[in-house]
Design a protein around this motif. Sequence first.
Motif, mmCIF file in Angstrom:
data_model
loop_
_atom_site.group_PDB
_atom_site.id
_atom_site.type_symbol
_atom_site.label_atom_id
_atom_site.label_comp_id
_atom_site.label_asym_id
_atom_site.label_seq_id
_atom_site.Cartn_x
_atom_site.Cartn_y
_atom_site.Cartn_z
ATOM 1 N N SER A 184 -3.546 5.673 5.217
ATOM 2 C CA SER A 184 -2.989 4.711 4.268
ATOM 3 C C SER A 184 -4.081 3.920 3.572
ATOM 4 O O SER A 184 -5.204 3.789 4.078
ATOM 5 N N ILE A 185 -3.743 3.399 2.391
ATOM 6 C CA ILE A 185 -4.585 2.436 1.690
ATOM 7 C C ILE A 185 -3.713 1.234 1.353
ATOM 8 O O ILE A 185 -2.506 1.375 1.117
ATOM 9 N N ALA A 186 -4.302 0.035 1.367
ATOM 10 C CA ALA A 186 -3.533 -1.184 1.103
ATOM 11 C C ALA A 186 -4.452 -2.232 0.507
ATOM 12 O O ALA A 186 -5.682 -2.158 0.627
ATOM 13 N N ALA A 187 -3.853 -3.237 -0.143
ATOM 14 C CA ALA A 187 -4.626 -4.322 -0.754
ATOM 15 C C ALA A 187 -3.871 -5.631 -0.587
ATOM 16 O O ALA A 187 -2.642 -5.673 -0.631
ATOM 17 N N GLY A 196 0.804 -1.213 0.000
ATOM 18 C CA GLY A 196 0.000 0.000 0.000
ATOM 19 C C GLY A 196 0.836 1.261 0.000
ATOM 20 O O GLY A 196 2.069 1.226 -0.101
ATOM 21 N N VAL A 197 0.160 2.395 0.118
ATOM 22 C CA VAL A 197 0.813 3.699 0.185
ATOM 23 C C VAL A 197 0.228 4.468 1.366
ATOM 24 O O VAL A 197 -0.927 4.266 1.755
ATOM 25 N N LYS A 198 1.059 5.377 1.920
ATOM 26 C CA LYS A 198 0.657 6.155 3.090
ATOM 27 C C LYS A 198 0.999 7.625 2.870
ATOM 28 O O LYS A 198 2.050 7.951 2.313
ATOM 29 N N LYS A 199 0.117 8.488 3.311
ATOM 30 C CA LYS A 199 0.331 9.935 3.264
ATOM 31 C C LYS A 199 0.283 10.465 4.694
ATOM 32 O O LYS A 199 -0.741 10.339 5.382
ATOM 33 N N ASN A 200 1.392 11.009 5.152
ATOM 34 C CA ASN A 200 1.440 11.546 6.505
ATOM 35 C C ASN A 200 0.370 12.615 6.702
ATOM 36 O O ASN A 200 0.186 13.487 5.857
#
Length: 425
Positions: free
Chosen positions: A118-121, A110-114
């Motif tokens: 976050s989003i994940a799969a 996934g990706v994370k924005k401080n």
Amino acid sequence: MKKSLFALAAVGALSGVVHAQSSVTVYGIIDEGLSGGNTQVSNGGAVNTSSGVIKSTGLGFTSGNQSTSRLGFKGNEDLGGGLSAFFTYEIKMDNDSTAGWSTARQAFVGVKKNGWGSIAAGTQNTPIYDAVLSSDPGAVNNIAGNLVTTSSKGPQGALPSGSGVATNQPYATRLANTASIKTDNFSGFTARALILASAANTTETTTNTATTAGVGGSGVLSTVGTASTTNNQSGFGIGADYTWQKLLVTANYQSFKATSTLNTVSTTPTLFSPGGVTTAATNSRDAGQYYAATYDFGILKAFGQYINRKVSNDTNTAFFQKYTAQQIGVRSFVTPTVEVWGSAAMGKYYAYPTLTGTAGATTYMPGSANLNAFQLGANYWLSKRSNLYAIYGQTATSNYSNTSATSNPVSGNQNNYSVGVRHTF
């Protein structure tokens, strides 16, 4: 010469920056201990008969008593501007099996924005499981005596089938084919959501075939058809936590469905992620909710939990099983190296009506069981990563009605204990 040296220095500095922005961590748990206990089941008849009291005992070395043994890899890459990419791959390990490696526990990217989240799969924990991990007095160990996380270790026999205390009966732990969203902390609030999506559909097809026979030909039309089928897994889960100083409150709900045109009313429904395995469910509408609160008083931490789960037959929701439990507990360091905990719980399991037999020859009988349990445990911390443990738990069921109108009620009692060592890395 000087330019070459400057170039090499610049490349070296750049490679150092790139290396610092990306990292992979190896982690895991190795847990092994001596586990055992006894299970006593009473069928209401004479002692030492098939319809009376049946007692089984066991003792042996087992893996994952306090915590399931596992090996995992976590990676993170700083993409700049507060954005990062991450992954986790974690597998279950069995110390006492020649196979060694076992099921994938978590596997997602996934990706994370401080400042946002976050989003994940991939294969991920459900919202309820994430909440239980942070609000269970026994820290989600695998010994009997906990009605929110039901389990037992050792070679002793199991409690009566259908009594509601099978491993991970109260909630689905983790699922494959999911996408998740998790927020950062906003004034003490955090939230999470999970979506399950896995569909395999076959559309109906028809083939017409013309044949001729005799002089001049006479047409014979035959039709070959393939019926439409579906096998879909879908659903969602949501959860929210609020933390204020030493107080934590969590509320969670999740609902999943397994639908297929091949299902009939007699197709046995199965739970989502039974035993923590990510196998697909069958003919099931699986809904659950979990609420808990913890408060750290300093000398001890107090816990209160409520769990509810209802699993219906997707073909006919009149057939269902339902599990509810309430549990309280405490956890405390009595010395800097000795940690103790205890919990007590009560609950109920329903199966109404219970479906037996095959279509056309089906018996419907209600079934229910009253449940109660308690657990005591202690850790002796050798270091921050290694500890010795001793855990004892007891689970009892009563008033369980069999699916036969002529059979006697069934009750059961299970004592389960384990002493061992755990190392985390």
